[in-house]
Scaffold this motif. Structure first.
Motif, PDB file in Angstrom:
ATOM      1  N   VAL A  57       0.834  -1.208   0.000  1.00  0.00           N
ATOM      2  CA  VAL A  57       0.000   0.000   0.000  1.00  0.00           C
ATOM      3  C   VAL A  57       0.857   1.241   0.000  1.00  0.00           C
ATOM      4  N   LYS A  58       1.915   1.240   0.803  1.00  0.00           N
ATOM      5  CA  LYS A  58       2.785   2.407   0.859  1.00  0.00           C
ATOM      6  C   LYS A  58       3.533   2.603  -0.453  1.00  0.00           C
ATOM      7  N   SER A  59       3.906   1.499  -1.096  1.00  0.00           N
ATOM      8  CA  SER A  59       4.615   1.632  -2.365  1.00  0.00           C
ATOM      9  C   SER A  59       3.716   2.211  -3.449  1.00  0.00           C
ATOM     10  N   ALA A  60       2.424   1.912  -3.395  1.00  0.00           N
ATOM     11  CA  ALA A  60       1.510   2.429  -4.400  1.00  0.00           C
ATOM     12  C   ALA A  60       1.364   3.940  -4.314  1.00  0.00           C
ATOM     13  N   TYR A  61       1.508   4.467  -3.117  1.00  0.00           N
ATOM     14  CA  TYR A  61       1.336   5.910  -2.935  1.00  0.00           C
ATOM     15  C   TYR A  61       2.662   6.651  -2.874  1.00  0.00           C
ATOM     16  N   GLY A  62       3.764   5.966  -2.879  1.00  0.00           N
ATOM     17  CA  GLY A  62       5.036   6.629  -2.699  1.00  0.00           C
ATOM     18  C   GLY A  62       5.280   6.922  -1.226  1.00  0.00           C
ATOM     19  N   LEU A  63       6.132   7.885  -0.955  1.00  0.00           N
ATOM     20  CA  LEU A  63       6.486   8.220   0.416  1.00  0.00           C
ATOM     21  C   LEU A  63       5.451   9.191   0.982  1.00  0.00           C
ATOM     22  N   GLN A  64       4.496   8.650   1.705  1.00  0.00           N
ATOM     23  CA  GLN A  64       3.455   9.436   2.352  1.00  0.00           C
ATOM     24  C   GLN A  64       3.613   9.250   3.859  1.00  0.00           C
ATOM     25  N   TYR A  65       4.080  10.293   4.530  1.00  0.00           N
ATOM     26  CA  TYR A  65       4.459  10.150   5.940  1.00  0.00           C
ATOM     27  C   TYR A  65       3.277   9.753   6.810  1.00  0.00           C
ATOM     28  N   ALA A  66       2.152  10.373   6.618  1.00  0.00           N
ATOM     29  CA  ALA A  66       0.994  10.062   7.450  1.00  0.00           C
ATOM     30  C   ALA A  66       0.537   8.619   7.234  1.00  0.00           C
ATOM     31  N   GLN A  67       0.545   8.164   5.990  1.00  0.00           N
ATOM     32  CA  GLN A  67       0.133   6.789   5.723  1.00  0.00           C
ATOM     33  C   GLN A  67       1.163   5.783   6.227  1.00  0.00           C
ATOM     34  N   VAL A  68       2.427   6.144   6.155  1.00  0.00           N
ATOM     35  CA  VAL A  68       3.464   5.262   6.707  1.00  0.00           C
ATOM     36  C   VAL A  68       3.250   5.076   8.205  1.00  0.00           C
ATOM     37  N   MET A  69       2.997   6.163   8.917  1.00  0.00           N
ATOM     38  CA  MET A  69       2.777   6.075  10.355  1.00  0.00           C
ATOM     39  C   MET A  69       1.464   5.363  10.677  1.00  0.00           C
ATOM     40  N   ALA A  70       0.445   5.587   9.871  1.00  0.00           N
ATOM     41  CA  ALA A  70      -0.821   4.885  10.091  1.00  0.00           C
ATOM     42  C   ALA A  70      -0.641   3.378   9.911  1.00  0.00           C
ATOM     43  N   SER A  71       0.125   2.983   8.915  1.00  0.00           N
ATOM     44  CA  SER A  71       0.397   1.560   8.700  1.00  0.00           C
ATOM     45  C   SER A  71       1.183   0.971   9.860  1.00  0.00           C
ATOM     46  N   ALA A  72       2.161   1.732  10.366  1.00  0.00           N
ATOM     47  CA  ALA A  72       2.955   1.243  11.495  1.00  0.00           C
ATOM     48  C   ALA A  72       2.098   1.079  12.748  1.00  0.00           C
ATOM     49  N   VAL A  73       1.195   2.016  12.987  1.00  0.00           N
ATOM     50  CA  VAL A  73       0.314   1.920  14.151  1.00  0.00           C
ATOM     51  C   VAL A  73      -0.625   0.727  14.022  1.00  0.00           C
ATOM     52  N   LEU A  74      -1.174   0.505  12.829  1.00  0.00           N
ATOM     53  CA  LEU A  74      -2.068  -0.631  12.623  1.00  0.00           C
ATOM     54  C   LEU A  74      -1.339  -1.954  12.823  1.00  0.00           C
ATOM     55  N   ALA A  75      -0.074  -2.029  12.388  1.00  0.00           N
ATOM     56  CA  ALA A  75       0.689  -3.261  12.545  1.00  0.00           C
ATOM     57  C   ALA A  75       1.104  -3.498  13.995  1.00  0.00           C
ATOM     58  N   ALA A  76       1.330  -2.419  14.749  1.00  0.00           N
ATOM     59  CA  ALA A  76       1.799  -2.561  16.132  1.00  0.00           C
ATOM     60  C   ALA A  76       0.666  -2.691  17.133  1.00  0.00           C
ATOM     61  N   LEU A  77      -0.535  -2.283  16.755  1.00  0.00           N
ATOM     62  CA  LEU A  77      -1.647  -2.286  17.708  1.00  0.00           C
ATOM     63  C   LEU A  77      -1.936  -3.673  18.281  1.00  0.00           C
ATOM     64  N   PRO A  78      -2.007  -4.748  17.476  1.00  0.00           N
ATOM     65  CA  PRO A  78      -2.250  -6.068  18.074  1.00  0.00           C
ATOM     66  C   PRO A  78      -1.170  -6.486  19.063  1.00  0.00           C
ATOM     67  N   LEU A  79       0.084  -6.136  18.780  1.00  0.00           N
ATOM     68  CA  LEU A  79       1.167  -6.484  19.705  1.00  0.00           C
ATOM     69  C   LEU A  79       1.031  -5.749  21.021  1.00  0.00           C
ATOM     70  N   VAL A  80       0.622  -4.497  20.964  1.00  0.00           N
ATOM     71  CA  VAL A  80       0.426  -3.731  22.198  1.00  0.00           C
ATOM     72  C   VAL A  80      -0.671  -4.364  23.040  1.00  0.00           C
ATOM     73  N   VAL A  81      -1.753  -4.773  22.406  1.00  0.00           N
ATOM     74  CA  VAL A  81      -2.857  -5.397  23.148  1.00  0.00           C
ATOM     75  C   VAL A  81      -2.412  -6.712  23.780  1.00  0.00           C
ATOM     76  N   VAL A  82      -1.696  -7.532  23.014  1.00  0.00           N
ATOM     77  CA  VAL A  82      -1.228  -8.814  23.546  1.00  0.00           C
ATOM     78  C   VAL A  82      -0.252  -8.597  24.687  1.00  0.00           C
ATOM     79  N   PHE A  83       0.640  -7.625  24.548  1.00  0.00           N
ATOM     80  CA  PHE A  83       1.611  -7.363  25.611  1.00  0.00           C
ATOM     81  C   PHE A  83       0.929  -6.894  26.887  1.00  0.00           C
ATOM     82  N   LEU A  84      -0.105  -6.082  26.770  1.00  0.00           N
ATOM     83  CA  LEU A  84      -0.809  -5.612  27.956  1.00  0.00           C
ATOM     84  C   LEU A  84      -1.454  -6.765  28.716  1.00  0.00           C
TER      85      LEU A  84
END
Length: 312
Positions: free
Chosen positions: A267-294
């Motif tokens: 998805v990020k490659s399709a849009y090029g370097l989009q900072y907000a989308q890069v961070m949104a993707s990182a948050v979506l990928a990390a959210l399940p790990l945060v929940v499991v760790f808690l």
């Protein structure tokens, strides 16, 4: 002849020059302090301040990623950098990532592969660690040292032979191609063996006298005592499998088999370097790990303490 009779009455607390010596502080009675030990002391204050500083330093990148993910692309790329965008926060980056990518399918693929890798790894490493800890067989020492030496091998070195192995077995573009190569964790064998070495052998001897076999002793005696370390090992393996990008990217080319890190990268490659989308993707990928760790943080901390990593 007189007989001394011990009094059953509770003994009063030792009295100092300023009265009874008792733990002080609001939560002193729950902190396990010794009599006369202050809850608030220079050493404790310094430790708390250091922990707060470290926690803030650790949280700053995550908070910055969350804040940037709720900005527009213009605000995310603007200079000077600010925490609060002038035009306010928005969910535009999340909407684009969710609309352009198949997030539910990629999340399901990551969940299936990570759970399978965790279960297989824990079973295999626990059995191997038990064998190294309790069984006496020819070449045990050299084999164990070989496993320890394999920890220093970079995973990238094994990518080409693993790919040819999966290709020979006709497993490319399958779940097994992603799962099987990631079930080898020599470090977890070492950690579990060190924990099993601390379990008294007398407990197993008593069970074997009652007629229990090796597997029954392992299942009924050793595993229940190893829940904290097994939970910690499971979390480490699950996080590593969930975050792995390189091997799933190489082993799969079918979009329906992509894991979450690989899918978000497309998805990020399709849009090029989009900072907000890069961070949104990182948050979506990390959210399940945060929940499991808690949910499992207590088991992880206890696992560290019982294996000696906590300084004990």
């Amino acid at each position: 002849m007189t007989t001394a009779v011990q009094s059953t009455q509770p003994q009063p607390a030792p009295v100092g020059p300023r009265g009874p010596r008792r733990p002080r502080g609001r939560f002193a009675d729950k902190a396990g302090l010794r009599t006369g030990e202050r809850f608030v002391s220079p050493g404790r204050i310094g430790a708390i301040v250091a922990l707060v500083v470290l926690a803030v330093v650790w949280l700053l990148p995550f908070l910055w990623a969350v804040a940037t993910s709720f900005k527009t692309e213009t605000a995310a790329a603007a200079t000077p950098v600010t925490w609060l965008p002038p035009d306010g926060f928005t969910t535009e980056a999340y909407e684009r990532v969710l609309n352009e990518g198949n997030i539910p399918l990629w999340t399901w693929n990551s969940l299936v592969t990570a759970v399978a890798i965790t279960i297989i790894t824990v079973v295999v490493t626990a059995l191997a660690a038990y064998a190294f800890s309790r069984l006496d067989f020819t070449g045990r020492r050299w084999l164990f040292w070989g496993i320890i030496a394999s920890i220093i091998i970079p995973p990238q070195v094994l990518i080409v032979p693993l790919f040819y192995e999966m290709l020979t077995l006709n497993l490319i573009d399958t779940y097994w191609a992603v799962i099987l190569p990631q079930t080898v964790h020599p470090a977890m064998v070492f950690i579990l063996k060190k924990f099993f070495d601390q379990v008294p052998v007398e407990l197993e001897d008593a069970a074997r006298i009652d007629g229990a076999g090796r597997l029954r002793v392992f299942w009924s005696i050793l595993l229940p005592l190893s829940r904290p370390i097994l939970a910690a090992v499971s979390m480490f393996v699950f996080i590593a499998a969930w975050n792995n990008f390189l091997w799933p990217f190489i082993a799969t080319s079918d979009a329906t088999l992509m894991t979450l890190p690989v899918g978000l990268q497309t998805v990020k490659s399709a849009y090029g370097l989009q900072y907000a989308q890069v961070m949104a993707s990182a948050v979506l990928a990390a959210l399940p790990l945060v929940v499991v760790f808690l949910f499992f943080q207590r088991q992880i901390i206890k696992g560290f303490a019982t294996t000696g990593f906590g300084g004990q």
